[in-house]
Motif scaffolding. Sequence first.
Motif, PDB file in Angstrom:
ATOM      1  N   LYS A  70       0.765  -1.266   0.263  1.00  0.00           N
ATOM      2  CA  LYS A  70       0.072   0.033  -0.576  1.00  0.00           C
ATOM      3  C   LYS A  70       1.148   1.198   0.195  1.00  0.00           C
ATOM      4  O   LYS A  70       0.608   2.613  -1.132  1.00  0.00           O
ATOM      5  N   LEU A  71       1.545   1.639   0.605  1.00  0.00           N
ATOM      6  CA  LEU A  71       2.718   2.164   0.657  1.00  0.00           C
ATOM      7  C   LEU A  71       2.854   2.462  -0.587  1.00  0.00           C
ATOM      8  O   LEU A  71       3.350   3.589  -0.711  1.00  0.00           O
ATOM      9  N   GLN A  72       3.289   1.082  -1.317  1.00  0.00           N
ATOM     10  CA  GLN A  72       4.169   1.470  -2.521  1.00  0.00           C
ATOM     11  C   GLN A  72       3.513   1.888  -3.910  1.00  0.00           C
ATOM     12  O   GLN A  72       3.681   3.262  -4.730  1.00  0.00           O
ATOM     13  N   ASP A  73       2.245   1.565  -3.183  1.00  0.00           N
ATOM     14  CA  ASP A  73       1.016   1.992  -4.563  1.00  0.00           C
ATOM     15  C   ASP A  73       0.992   3.515  -4.225  1.00  0.00           C
ATOM     16  O   ASP A  73       0.530   4.563  -5.335  1.00  0.00           O
ATOM     17  N   HIS A  74       1.496   4.092  -2.730  1.00  0.00           N
ATOM     18  CA  HIS A  74       0.188   5.500  -2.962  1.00  0.00           C
ATOM     19  C   HIS A  74       1.569   6.764  -3.563  1.00  0.00           C
ATOM     20  O   HIS A  74       1.217   7.696  -3.735  1.00  0.00           O
ATOM     21  N   PHE A  75       2.854   6.012  -3.129  1.00  0.00           N
ATOM     22  CA  PHE A  75       4.068   6.600  -3.969  1.00  0.00           C
ATOM     23  C   PHE A  75       4.577   6.298  -5.374  1.00  0.00           C
ATOM     24  O   PHE A  75       6.051   6.520  -5.298  1.00  0.00           O
ATOM     25  N   ALA A  76       3.255   5.293  -5.722  1.00  0.00           N
ATOM     26  CA  ALA A  76       3.645   4.947  -6.680  1.00  0.00           C
ATOM     27  C   ALA A  76       5.039   6.348  -8.106  1.00  0.00           C
ATOM     28  O   ALA A  76       5.451   5.814  -9.212  1.00  0.00           O
ATOM     29  N   ALA A  77       3.960   7.277  -7.778  1.00  0.00           N
ATOM     30  CA  ALA A  77       4.683   8.786  -9.302  1.00  0.00           C
ATOM     31  C   ALA A  77       6.096   8.600  -8.534  1.00  0.00           C
ATOM     32  O   ALA A  77       6.517   9.826  -9.644  1.00  0.00           O
ATOM     33  N   ALA A  81      10.187   4.174  -6.575  1.00  0.00           N
ATOM     34  CA  ALA A  81       9.596   4.184  -5.754  1.00  0.00           C
ATOM     35  C   ALA A  81       9.665   2.401  -5.475  1.00  0.00           C
ATOM     36  O   ALA A  81       9.453   1.829  -3.936  1.00  0.00           O
ATOM     37  N   ASP A  82       9.916   1.785  -6.357  1.00  0.00           N
ATOM     38  CA  ASP A  82      10.136   0.429  -5.860  1.00  0.00           C
ATOM     39  C   ASP A  82      11.187   0.220  -5.335  1.00  0.00           C
ATOM     40  O   ASP A  82      10.738  -0.689  -4.797  1.00  0.00           O
ATOM     41  N   ALA A  83      12.403   1.076  -5.495  1.00  0.00           N
ATOM     42  CA  ALA A  83      13.520   0.392  -4.459  1.00  0.00           C
ATOM     43  C   ALA A  83      12.814   1.451  -3.114  1.00  0.00           C
ATOM     44  O   ALA A  83      13.319   0.673  -1.895  1.00  0.00           O
ATOM     45  N   LEU A  84      12.395   2.110  -3.262  1.00  0.00           N
ATOM     46  CA  LEU A  84      12.427   3.065  -2.056  1.00  0.00           C
ATOM     47  C   LEU A  84      11.441   2.139  -1.132  1.00  0.00           C
ATOM     48  O   LEU A  84      11.492   2.604   0.223  1.00  0.00           O
ATOM     49  N   ALA A  85      10.323   2.331  -1.278  1.00  0.00           N
ATOM     50  CA  ALA A  85       9.556   1.439  -0.371  1.00  0.00           C
ATOM     51  C   ALA A  85       9.744   0.317   0.740  1.00  0.00           C
ATOM     52  O   ALA A  85       9.517   0.690   1.417  1.00  0.00           O
ATOM     53  N   PRO A  86      10.782  -0.454  -0.426  1.00  0.00           N
ATOM     54  CA  PRO A  86      11.210  -1.874   0.784  1.00  0.00           C
ATOM     55  C   PRO A  86      12.213  -1.323   1.395  1.00  0.00           C
ATOM     56  O   PRO A  86      12.944  -2.040   3.001  1.00  0.00           O
ATOM     57  N   MET A  87      12.775  -0.140   1.248  1.00  0.00           N
ATOM     58  CA  MET A  87      14.310   0.241   1.893  1.00  0.00           C
ATOM     59  C   MET A  87      13.655   0.840   3.864  1.00  0.00           C
ATOM     60  O   MET A  87      14.122   1.411   3.837  1.00  0.00           O
ATOM     61  N   ALA A  88      11.353   1.659   2.993  1.00  0.00           N
ATOM     62  CA  ALA A  88      11.620   1.984   4.524  1.00  0.00           C
ATOM     63  C   ALA A  88      11.637   0.757   5.614  1.00  0.00           C
ATOM     64  O   ALA A  88      11.440   1.339   6.590  1.00  0.00           O
ATOM     65  N   LEU A  89      11.265  -0.311   4.774  1.00  0.00           N
ATOM     66  CA  LEU A  89      11.149  -1.706   6.580  1.00  0.00           C
ATOM     67  C   LEU A  89      12.780  -2.360   6.340  1.00  0.00           C
ATOM     68  O   LEU A  89      12.658  -2.397   7.472  1.00  0.00           O
ATOM     69  N   THR A  90      13.554  -1.464   5.631  1.00  0.00           N
ATOM     70  CA  THR A  90      15.066  -2.821   6.134  1.00  0.00           C
ATOM     71  C   THR A  90      15.967  -1.641   6.640  1.00  0.00           C
ATOM     72  O   THR A  90      16.517  -1.536   7.097  1.00  0.00           O
ATOM     73  N   ILE A  91      15.554  -0.727   6.138  1.00  0.00           N
ATOM     74  CA  ILE A  91      17.229   0.220   6.689  1.00  0.00           C
ATOM     75  C   ILE A  91      16.737   0.645   7.903  1.00  0.00           C
ATOM     76  O   ILE A  91      18.037   1.556   8.297  1.00  0.00           O
ATOM     77  N   PRO A  92      16.158   0.747   8.813  1.00  0.00           N
ATOM     78  CA  PRO A  92      16.339   1.569  10.017  1.00  0.00           C
ATOM     79  C   PRO A  92      17.627  -0.159  10.633  1.00  0.00           C
ATOM     80  O   PRO A  92      18.163   0.376  11.044  1.00  0.00           O
ATOM     81  N   ALA A  93      17.080  -1.784  10.667  1.00  0.00           N
ATOM     82  CA  ALA A  93      18.457  -1.954  10.581  1.00  0.00           C
ATOM     83  C   ALA A  93      19.443  -1.832  10.253  1.00  0.00           C
ATOM     84  O   ALA A  93      20.497  -2.004  11.055  1.00  0.00           O
ATOM     85  N   LEU A  94      19.776  -1.274   8.567  1.00  0.00           N
ATOM     86  CA  LEU A  94      21.398  -0.866   8.175  1.00  0.00           C
ATOM     87  C   LEU A  94      21.544   0.853   9.325  1.00  0.00           C
ATOM     88  O   LEU A  94      22.517   0.232   9.753  1.00  0.00           O
ATOM     89  N   SER A  95      20.818   1.394   9.695  1.00  0.00           N
ATOM     90  CA  SER A  95      21.322   2.542  10.443  1.00  0.00           C
ATOM     91  C   SER A  95      21.574   1.219  12.083  1.00  0.00           C
ATOM     92  O   SER A  95      22.146   2.503  12.354  1.00  0.00           O
ATOM     93  N   ASP A 134       4.730  13.377   3.885  1.00  0.00           N
ATOM     94  CA  ASP A 134       3.669  13.120   2.599  1.00  0.00           C
ATOM     95  C   ASP A 134       4.977  12.807   0.926  1.00  0.00           C
ATOM     96  O   ASP A 134       4.842  13.240   0.029  1.00  0.00           O
ATOM     97  N   SER A 135       5.894  12.632   1.496  1.00  0.00           N
ATOM     98  CA  SER A 135       7.653  12.263   0.905  1.00  0.00           C
ATOM     99  C   SER A 135       7.307  11.293   1.424  1.00  0.00           C
ATOM    100  O   SER A 135       8.480  11.228   2.483  1.00  0.00           O
ATOM    101  N   LEU A 136       8.229   9.933  -0.027  1.00  0.00           N
ATOM    102  CA  LEU A 136       8.675   9.196   0.210  1.00  0.00           C
ATOM    103  C   LEU A 136       9.975   9.111   0.842  1.00  0.00           C
ATOM    104  O   LEU A 136      10.351   8.051   2.090  1.00  0.00           O
ATOM    105  N   PRO A 137      10.787   9.645   0.061  1.00  0.00           N
ATOM    106  CA  PRO A 137      12.345  10.269   0.355  1.00  0.00           C
ATOM    107  C   PRO A 137      12.564  10.723   1.503  1.00  0.00           C
ATOM    108  O   PRO A 137      13.390  10.205   2.764  1.00  0.00           O
ATOM    109  N   ALA A 138      11.053  11.473   2.347  1.00  0.00           N
ATOM    110  CA  ALA A 138      11.303  11.707   4.218  1.00  0.00           C
ATOM    111  C   ALA A 138      11.039  11.042   5.252  1.00  0.00           C
ATOM    112  O   ALA A 138      11.883  10.555   5.779  1.00  0.00           O
ATOM    113  N   ILE A 139      10.666  10.236   4.639  1.00  0.00           N
ATOM    114  CA  ILE A 139       9.841   8.477   5.504  1.00  0.00           C
ATOM    115  C   ILE A 139      10.544   8.012   5.042  1.00  0.00           C
ATOM    116  O   ILE A 139      11.279   7.874   6.597  1.00  0.00           O
TER     117      ILE A 139
END
Length: 438
Positions: A70-77, A81-95, A134-139
Amino acid sequence: MPPAIPAAETSEAVAPEAAAAAVSEAAAAAGPAEDAPVALARPRLTAVLLMAGSCLPILGAVLIAPVLPKLQDHFAATPGADALAPMALTIPALSLAVMAPFAGAIIDRLGRHRLLVIATVLYAIVGTAPLWLDSLPAIVASRVLVGIAESAIMTCCTTLIGDYWSGKQREKYLALQAMCASISATAFFALGGAAGSAGWRAPFWAYAVGLLLAPLLGLYLRPAAGRAQVVAATAAGATEAEAAAGTRTPLLRRLLAPCALTFFSAIVFYTVPVETSFLLDDLGTTAPATIGLCTAIASVATVVGAVAFTRLTDRAERLLPAVLALCALGFGIIAVADSVPLLVAGAVVNCLGGGMLLPTLITRTMVLLNAADRGRGTGLWNSAFFLGEFVCPLILLGVAKPAGSLAGAVGVLGAAALAVAAGLAVLRARRRPAAATA
């Protein structure tokens, strides 16, 4: 990964001084010297608060997984987005992996208690930020900050367990920490899925729990001031100066082998939780209810393993080769599984070992640390563990192509785990005569 030296069996295995190494071998044979226990006014409440704090990074790892589509669909434009949406899940572990050593250094200087409260408040603020961004990079950027807060929380909670308890009690609470993490992972995944029905933003409200927990941590946890350093003589008759020889070894040298082993073991630990849905899909099972049930069964096995850790041994280093071998056996069953029941059986065997693996690793590392460097040491351990979590799917993806399938890649990992287990067993067997002579 080549077999790592089981550092908890000899806290001086990497030291150049032969005499200090002999003393350390004797100490390993007699059991590690422990810090003096801390008198806690409310030990049960203290344990509950530390377990709750330890669950917060798990919440960050799994809560939004069900709403990623749903997050990826919301920011489809949004470009990428195909790469950034999964990063929202995995990036905390790397950080978390990158920042944990720095968190450890800070808490050794400023104290565990204060940083834990601050980090829990920060966790709530940045964790709920996607509710109004309201910005996927900001999220994604806010998720980086979540990982930084998690690194401080996890390092502080684990370090305080080492500060407050010793010996069998410490092993008990470290195992309880692993058990709570396993239970909370299943609960948070279900919570995220249920909340996600109200929209992709809804699960982020759960991060506000940090604002409820922080005042309790501030009121009821106390700094472990006055905790004694490790100076007890060993049963082999070592002097206090000799018993403390291991603490003079630079921290990075002491923890190089344990952290390398932890990195590998984290890949072993996270393979089943991360890859079960894909393995089931390869067998033709795509029903979410079936996948959820299989994952829940494996999670229960992890809990059982964590409980079993406290009952099977009083010396964690004796357990590790057998635990890794059990994980390898589970991988082997998964690799040859041609049906869902057989795959689930392999997952259960693997997760049973995984439940014992996590407390075994951290207990062995705690043996090498004293009160002065426990924060830095715990930070390095957390860094190795969560870095292994982050690269786990990447490594399996890279091995799957030459192995022919994801199940084949799991089989290769099982063979590697079995080799490491055998290496650890051989090294321990060789050190027994040396420890007895010392």
